[in-house]
Scaffold this active site. Structure first.
Site, PDB file in Angstrom:
ATOM      1  CG  ASP A 180      -0.160   0.018   2.530  1.00 33.31           C
ATOM      2  OD1 ASP A 180       1.089  -0.065   2.470  1.00 33.31           O
ATOM      3  OD2 ASP A 180      -0.790   0.095   3.594  1.00 33.31           O
ATOM      4  CE  LYS A 182      -1.004   5.881   2.886  1.00 33.02           C
ATOM      5  NZ  LYS A 182      -2.412   5.639   2.597  1.00 33.02           N
ATOM      6  CB  SER A 214       1.439  12.740   9.369  1.00 36.61           C
ATOM      7  OG  SER A 214       1.754  11.371   9.188  1.00 36.61           O
ATOM      8  CG  HIS A 333      47.835 -30.119  -7.129  1.00 36.14           C
ATOM      9  ND1 HIS A 333      46.975 -30.848  -6.351  1.00 36.14           N
ATOM     10  CD2 HIS A 333      48.820 -30.978  -7.509  1.00 36.14           C
ATOM     11  CE1 HIS A 333      47.426 -32.096  -6.256  1.00 36.14           C
ATOM     12  NE2 HIS A 333      48.528 -32.204  -6.953  1.00 36.14           N
ATOM     13  CG  ASN A 334      45.677 -33.267  -8.986  1.00 37.28           C
ATOM     14  OD1 ASN A 334      46.646 -33.398  -9.727  1.00 37.28           O
ATOM     15  ND2 ASN A 334      45.458 -34.059  -7.950  1.00 37.28           N
ATOM     16  CD  GLU A 363      49.276 -31.730 -11.640  1.00 34.97           C
ATOM     17  OE1 GLU A 363      48.499 -31.353 -10.741  1.00 34.97           O
ATOM     18  OE2 GLU A 363      50.200 -32.518 -11.449  1.00 34.97           O
ATOM     19  CG  ASP A 365      47.151 -36.965 -13.019  1.00 36.52           C
ATOM     20  OD1 ASP A 365      48.073 -37.651 -13.486  1.00 36.52           O
ATOM     21  OD2 ASP A 365      46.831 -36.951 -11.818  1.00 36.52           O
ATOM     22  CG  HIS A 378      43.834 -37.828  -8.619  1.00 37.75           C
ATOM     23  ND1 HIS A 378      43.634 -37.502  -7.312  1.00 37.75           N
ATOM     24  CD2 HIS A 378      45.177 -37.887  -8.772  1.00 37.75           C
ATOM     25  CE1 HIS A 378      44.799 -37.369  -6.704  1.00 37.75           C
ATOM     26  NE2 HIS A 378      45.741 -37.593  -7.563  1.00 37.75           N
ATOM     27  CD  GLU A 412      52.157 -36.112 -12.317  1.00 34.62           C
ATOM     28  OE1 GLU A 412      52.993 -36.973 -12.004  1.00 34.62           O
ATOM     29  OE2 GLU A 412      52.184 -34.935 -11.916  1.00 34.62           O
ATOM     30  NE  ARG A 566      52.908 -27.914 -10.883  1.00 35.18           N
ATOM     31  CZ  ARG A 566      52.314 -28.919 -10.268  1.00 35.18           C
ATOM     32  NH1 ARG A 566      53.037 -29.893  -9.725  1.00 35.18           N
ATOM     33  NH2 ARG A 566      51.003 -28.972 -10.192  1.00 35.18           N
ATOM     34  CG  ASP A 670      26.543 -10.659  17.198  1.00 38.28           C
ATOM     35  OD1 ASP A 670      25.617  -9.855  17.012  1.00 38.28           O
ATOM     36  OD2 ASP A 670      26.402 -11.717  17.824  1.00 38.28           O
ATOM     37  CG  ASN A 694      22.245  -8.149  18.215  1.00 42.67           C
ATOM     38  OD1 ASN A 694      22.450  -9.250  17.698  1.00 42.67           O
ATOM     39  ND2 ASN A 694      21.897  -7.978  19.467  1.00 42.67           N
ATOM     40  CG  ASP A 723      27.839 -13.469  12.611  1.00 42.97           C
ATOM     41  OD1 ASP A 723      27.880 -12.858  13.703  1.00 42.97           O
ATOM     42  OD2 ASP A 723      26.806 -13.993  12.153  1.00 42.97           O
TER      43      ASP A 723
END
Ligand SMILES: *[C@@H]1O[C@H](CO)[C@@H](O)[C@H](O)[C@H]1NC(C)=O
Ligand SMILES: *[C@@H]1O[C@H](CO)[C@@H](O)[C@H](O)[C@H]1NC(C)=O
Length: 775
Positions: A180, A182, A214, A333-334, A363, A365, A378, A412, A566, A670, A694, A723
């Protein structure tokens, strides 16, 4: 829209934060249209936006057989996309534009390539998400329609700025339950909860009464505006602005110059101040008089150039013409794994994500697959498999989207000679001239080329049958024999794999593609110095590397002056967790590979290290890590010109609009701020503020900390907001990590990144930074 609404005089960057006069205009209009007002700025009547609001049918693809028509459209909030299958509305069928990382036209996702035919290429597009949410693969009814979806989404996405007004107004709209226009007292409480402020009933009552001039029992128009003013008031900005606004309540150009010089430590002239006012002052009257209002000041303070990261460090600012091994290189990696190391999925998408984060060493593999097609997974685990060929295609496509600088493909290789030949064939046919297959320049090289010289190129890291010198001695080359067993190289993480590998033979074609990054076994620094050439490099398991970095840091540093190293995570990290890369950078290691798919502090630090220098993925090592005779030792901190003792003063001032991390209805943030320094052991430190209870909306701390930093060239600073929760442990909200040398001084906004490294829109931290030479 209300008649009083007028924002056309602002350019979009002014909406970077909530601007009061805009809020006034917005609030004078009806609450229901709030959302539109902001979003349509510059896009009013835009045909792309209209197209999305109208929406249409798209074929959603999940598998070769599962393709179903769904109706997609953008909702009236201009933020949420709704997928309709039944007539009912469900949250789970929507997603926010904020969750989208990119939209790709054509069959560019793994799913579309697998589940659709070539002929629908032009009708396909995919929506990629920032989180691990699965891509949305879609087919439009025509190529034009696909293009229209793609263009419209791109446009709306690029217009989606970090607009606080957007955020607040969506909350206001949600709070106005009965629509509305308001706001009753209970709607107001609802609103406060949405924007993350806990207000007890008495305080809410007090605020409400204060604004309800008002006495109508609800707030409307200017009353909401007043209420909003009370809420968004930033006392710290009042104080700072007040201290410099000496010209009838405004900042003159001269006042601004004073502020920039004294607080921000910038070299500013009157002309600079004029430009700032011209660019950021929203009030035409003030602008004409060359005055900066408080609103203008706040807008300026949120401008990207004025944030905590030095603006010139955002671009490539380092010398890129030094040999490749003089840089830290962002490495993964991988790379193919999306989740854990034992049973998770593998995907070409993982390469795309790492490359888009400017990772420069990925990488692969590789194992024998069926139909003579090598596959990536892998080995000896249940991780899923992808074709080597598909991975190379994706890499080729995305390698240079974020950075032009070279990408190293770390192989690899566990394949039979037959499938190695197939690998070599795919590499050369897919990568073509971008693949470096012989040294740059004439004759046998004596050093690495530079990232500059290697722009747009791929380097292969892997095993090689002979020394590179052999290719420059024709007679010797004849003696090469494809049947020669490759050199012993215990690069593998698993001893059994290693034994098996030693017996395996290396295909001549693949061996020949290894030019600047030949993998060899590491015996000792002494052996490396005497017996290895510059292009022969070793890989170290994390524990081994850490031991070397602690026990013989200086030798490791000297080793890394002319060779590449590496480092990879321990095989025992089956959950894809990571390790702290900082001690290894301190020892000059270039390729400190992390599990990029994992969100954690170590990845945040990696992102911070490579945040600067244009996100090129290359950071020039400090001079004392590039000198063969260096005496630098990060542990014992020997004397030398690396010691530039500084004191870092951080005043944690305030934060804005911190999101709630859990969606529990009656929980509030917090927040507390942690400031950490990473670097040589003497510089490592951590301090934290108290928790503000809060209030995630506009918490203020005003706490200051001091840090001693001895080797600034290796230091990084990390800001984290958590937090506070004393029972279940603090919850991460956001963080930002950047190199110490890239800190801007003075009052600065710090952007906040979420767990995945994406910017938390609207949220921010406000600090004051000062770096001084210590006595
Ligand atoms: C913050 O602290 C400084 C000095 O400790 C003080 O002058 C200033 O007024 C404080 N600001 C706020 C907003 O509390
Ligand atoms: C260099 O290599 C030779 C031959 O393999 C070996 O005998 C020697 O010990 C190596 N040098 C060092 C310092 O390890």
């Amino acid at each position: 829209m209300g008649a009083g609404f007028k924002v056309s005089s602002f350019s979009s960057e002014h909406f970077f934060l909530l601007h009061k006069s805009v809020v006034q205009s917005v609030l004078n209009c009806s609450l229901c249209s709030l959302f539109f007002l902001f979003f349509f700025t510059g896009m009013e009547g835009d045909s792309d936006l209209q197209f999305l609001l109208q929406g249409g049918d798209l074929l959603k693809v999940l598998s070769p057989s599962w393709k179903k028509t769904r109706y997609f459209r953008l909702m009236e909030d201009c933020k949420t996309i709704w997928r309709e299958s039944k007539r009912t509305f469900k949250d789970s069928q929507t997603f926010s534009l904020d969750d989208i990382s990119s939209v790709r036209l054509g069959r560019q996702s793994e799913g579309l390539r697998k589940n659709t035919e070539d002929q629908v290429e032009g009708r396909c597009f995919s929506i990629m998400f920032k989180s691990r949410r699965k891509n949305l693969d879609l087919i439009a009814s025509s190529e034009e329609e696909a293009k229209q979806w793609f263009n419209s989404l791109q446009k709306v996405l690029s217009n989606r700025n970090n607009l606080n007004i957007h955020w607040i107004s969506s909350c206001l709209r949600k709070a106005d339950k009965n629509k509305d226009d308001k706001m009753t007292q209970s709607e107001l409480k609802n609103f406060l909860r949405l924007i993350n402020i806990k207000v007890d009933d008495d305080y809410a009552e007090m605020l409400f009464q204060k604004c309800d001039k008002s006495k109508s029992g609800h707030l409307s128009g200017e009353e909401i505006e007043h209420f909003y003013d009370l809420l968004t008031h930033r006392e710290e900005i009042d104080v700072i602005y007040g201290a410099y606004a000496k010209t009838t309540g405004f900042m003159s150009s001269q006042n601004l110059v004073d502020f920039l010089k004294k607080e921000q430590r910038e070299k500013a002239t009157l002309a600079d101040a004029h430009n700032i006012i011209q660019k950021h002052e929203p009030d035409e009257n003030a602008k004409e008089k060359k005055l900066l209002s408080k609103d203008g000041f706040l807008i300026y303070m949120h401008y990207p150039e004025t944030l905590v990261l030095k603006p010139d460090h955002r671009e490539v600012y380092q010398d890129m013409s030094q040999p490749l091994n003089r840089y830290f290189i962002s490495s993964s990696h991988n790379t193919y794994l999306m989740e854990d190391q034992l049973s998770g999925p593998s995907s070409t998408e993982a390469y795309v994500r790492a490359l888009l984060k400017s990772c420069r060493c990925v990488e692969l593999d590789v194992w024998d697959g069926s139909d003579n097609e090598p596959v990536i997974y892998h080995g000896y685990t249940l991780t899923s498999k992808i074709l080597f060929r598909d991975a190379i295609k994706s890499i080729k496509e995305y390698a240079f989207k974020t950075s032009d600088y070279p990408v190293i493909l770390s192989l690899e290789n566990h394949c039979s000679v037959e499938q190695q030949e197939v690998m070599a064939h795919h590499l050369s046919s897919i990568l073509g001239s971008a693949l470096v297959t012989s040294p740059l320049g004439e004759g046998m090289p004596t050093d690495f080329p530079s990232p500059e010289e290697l722009k747009g190129k791929f380097l292969i890291k892997g095993k090689r049958l002979n020394k590179l010198e052999a290719s420059f001695a024709p007679e010797a080359a004849e003696a090469d024999d494809a049947d020669v067993t490759e050199e012993d190289e215990s690069n593998n993480e698993d001893e059994d794999e290693q034994k098996e590998d030693e017996k395996r033979k290396l295909a001549k074609e693949l061996s020949g593609m290894v030019v600047y990054c030949k993998s060899v076994h590491f015996h000792s620094f002494e052996d490396a110095r005497q017996n290895l050439s510059f292009y022969e490099m070793s890989s170290f398991k994390e524990q081994k590397a850490l031991a070397l970095a602690e026990e013989s840091a200086n030798s490791f540093i000297r080793h890394n002056v002319d060779k590449l190293s590496r480092i990879y995570p321990a095989g025992s990290r089956t959950d894809s967790s990571n390790y702290n890369p900082v001690p290894l950078w301190n020892a000059g290691c270039q390729l400190v590979a992390l599990n990029f798919q994992t969100t954690c502090t170590d990845m945040d630090v990696n992102q911070g290290r490579f945040l600067v220098n244009g996100k090129s993925g290359y950071i020039l090592k400090p001079a004392f890590l590039r000198d063969v005779d260096t005496e630098f030792d990060p542990i014992t901190l020997t004397r030398g010109d690396w010691l530039k003792h500084k004191t870092l003063h951080v005043l944690v001032v305030s934060a804005q609009q911190l999101p709630k991390m859990n969606n529990k209805k009656f929980s509030f943030v917090d927040p507390l701020v942690k400031v950490q320094v990473y670097g040589v052991p003497a510089d490592v430190a951590e301090r934290q503020t108290v928790a503000v209870e809060n209030n995630g909306f506009n918490p203020a701390w005003n706490e200051s900390f001091q840090f001693d930093v001895y080797v600034p060239d290796l230091a990084l600073v990390r800001f984290t907001i958590e937090d506070h929760d004393s029972t279940s442990g603090n919850e991460f909200i956001g963080q930002y990590t950047l190199p110490f040398n890239s800190l801007n001084m003075g009052y600065r906004q710090v952007p906040l990144l979420n767990k995945n490294g994406d910017v938390l829109s609207s949220a921010g931290l406000f600090v004051h930074i000062m770096v001084l030479d210590a006595e």
